[in-house]
Design an enzyme around this catalytic site. Sequence first.
Site, mmCIF file in Angstrom:
data_model
loop_
_atom_site.group_PDB
_atom_site.id
_atom_site.type_symbol
_atom_site.label_atom_id
_atom_site.label_comp_id
_atom_site.label_asym_id
_atom_site.label_seq_id
_atom_site.Cartn_x
_atom_site.Cartn_y
_atom_site.Cartn_z
ATOM 1 N N MET A 31 -4.754 6.454 -3.752
ATOM 2 C CA MET A 31 -4.900 7.550 -2.754
ATOM 3 C C MET A 31 -3.521 7.595 -1.630
ATOM 4 S SD MET A 31 -7.449 8.977 -3.371
ATOM 5 C CE MET A 31 -7.454 9.938 -1.611
ATOM 6 N N HIS A 57 -4.105 7.729 -10.734
ATOM 7 C CA HIS A 57 -5.138 7.627 -11.724
ATOM 8 C C HIS A 57 -6.699 8.249 -11.127
ATOM 9 C CE1 HIS A 57 -6.724 3.600 -9.650
ATOM 10 N NE2 HIS A 57 -6.661 4.550 -8.711
ATOM 11 N N ASP A 69 -4.055 4.476 -15.644
ATOM 12 C CA ASP A 69 -3.090 4.273 -14.566
ATOM 13 C C ASP A 69 -1.600 5.026 -14.987
ATOM 14 O OD1 ASP A 69 -5.108 3.153 -13.148
ATOM 15 O OD2 ASP A 69 -4.443 1.101 -13.221
#
Length: 202
Positions: A102, A126, A176
């Site tokens: 985030m 991700h 990721d």
Amino acid sequence: MPIGVPKVPFLIPGDDEGTWVDVYNILYRQRILFISGEISGEAANQIMGIIVYLTIEDNTKKQNLLVNSHGGSVPGGLSIYDMMQSVKPQIHTTALGGVASMASLILVGGRTTKRTAFPHARVMIHQPATGFFMAPAGDLAMEVGLMREIREIITRIYAVKTGKPFAVIWADMERDLFMSATEAKAYGIIDFVEDYRIIDFV
């Protein structure tokens, strides 16, 4: 031994002697804000409160947001992003150290052409993660539906802010995806890699 948050003298208008206050409060007065550590609901509220206060105080001056965070709360991150888009002042973002999850959404949410990273910063995107591990099937089904909706929102933000196709972002978020500062620039998350010049915070 930890020294805690450094304190510096600050002369409050009308006072004869300076008061010792923590350095972050002084920097906030200069419109230099920090996001570090986990983005919790409380941390998001604090950052949003500072952004709103500085906007009310003077909505013509830019605000500088320095980000060094591994991410955290999806609602917290989205609320900061929304606040950044809704205020009149330009929000300039800079990546320091590691900017993941985030936190990278907040980084990309800065004013286009005013998003930067230092040369050794790392950026990671991700898909959002679910909080359920052992839950009733009905709850799990609702959670999956909600997380897909949130993933679509986040993917759309990255697509708009980077200029990359939605499908490319969606696929890249399957795992990721770590990027160097140079790779983050090529991806469209930032606009410039800093060259160790003095950043103009004024």
